[in-house]
Design a protein around this motif. Structure first.
Motif, PDB file in Angstrom:
ATOM      1  N   ARG A 164     -13.479 -11.013  -3.043  1.00  0.00           N
ATOM      2  CA  ARG A 164     -14.058  -9.860  -3.741  1.00  0.00           C
ATOM      3  C   ARG A 164     -14.403 -10.192  -5.189  1.00  0.00           C
ATOM      4  N   LEU A 166      -0.693  -6.424  -6.121  1.00  0.00           N
ATOM      5  CA  LEU A 166      -1.145  -7.779  -6.412  1.00  0.00           C
ATOM      6  C   LEU A 166      -1.187  -7.981  -7.914  1.00  0.00           C
ATOM      7  N   HIS A 169      -2.441 -11.126 -10.669  1.00  0.00           N
ATOM      8  CA  HIS A 169      -3.165 -12.399 -10.765  1.00  0.00           C
ATOM      9  C   HIS A 169      -2.832 -13.028 -12.109  1.00  0.00           C
ATOM     10  N   ASP A 216      -8.748 -12.336   0.576  1.00  0.00           N
ATOM     11  CA  ASP A 216      -9.661 -11.196   0.457  1.00  0.00           C
ATOM     12  C   ASP A 216      -9.932 -10.884  -1.013  1.00  0.00           C
ATOM     13  N   TYR A 217      -8.892 -10.934  -1.820  1.00  0.00           N
ATOM     14  CA  TYR A 217      -9.007 -10.638  -3.250  1.00  0.00           C
ATOM     15  C   TYR A 217      -9.954 -11.622  -3.943  1.00  0.00           C
TER      16      TYR A 217
END
Length: 131
Positions: A28, A123, A125, A24-25
Motif C-alpha cells: 500500500r 502496526l 513502522h 500488504d502494508y
C-alpha cells in the motif's frame, strides 16, 4: 514433544499472519516486494522491497501477547548484524545496483483474544534502524 510442536505451529502461524499484514502494508506504500522469507544458512530476511531506488530490508516482528510493549523491542543488535550479512548475500546474487539500502522494522501486534482478526491488529513502522 506434542506441546512444543503446538507452540512452534502457533508461533509459525502468528509469524505468517504478521508477514502477510506487513507485505500488504508495504504494498500500500507503493513499494515493490522483491522477496519474502529469503533464507541462507546464516539467517532469513522477512521482506526485501524496493521503495523507488532504495532497497528496504524489512524485519517483521509479530506478537499475539504483551511480552514486549512494541514487538520491535525484540530486534537485537545481533539480529541487525545478521540482517546485514544476509543482505550482502542477497545482493551478491542480484544484477541490480542499489544506491541506498535501508533496514526497517514493521512491528505487528495482533489481538490477544483473536489473533486472526487482522482488523484489530496494530502496526508500527520503524524506519532506518541502525545498530
Amino acid at each position: 514433544m506434542g506441546d512444543n510442536a503446538g507452540r512452534r505451529d502457533r508461533r509459525g502461524q502468528i509469524g505468517r499472519l504478521g508477514e502477510d499484514v506487513a507485505a500488504d502494508y508495504v504494498g500500500r506504500l507503493g513499494w515493490r516486494i522483491l522477496a519474502r522469507n529469503w533464507r541462507t544458512r546464516y539467517g532469513e530476511l522477512d521482506l526485501i522491497a524496493a521503495d523507488g531506488t532504495t532497497l528496504v530490508v524489512v524485519e517483521v516482528k509479530t506478537r499475539a501477547s504483551r511480552t514486549f510493549a512494541d514487538p520491535a523491542a525484540a530486534v537485537t543488535p545481533q539480529k541487525l548484524r545478521t540482517m546485514r550479512l544476509v543482505t550482502r548475500q542477497w545482493l551478491a546474487e542480484q544484477g541490480e545496483f542499489w544506491p541506498v539500502i535501508r533496514f526497517d522494522i514493521v512491528a505487528i501486534q495482533l489481538d490477544i483474544a483473536d489473533p486472526e482478526d487482522l482488523e484489530r491488529a496494530t502496526l508500527s513502522h520503524h524506519t532506518g534502524i541502525v545498530e
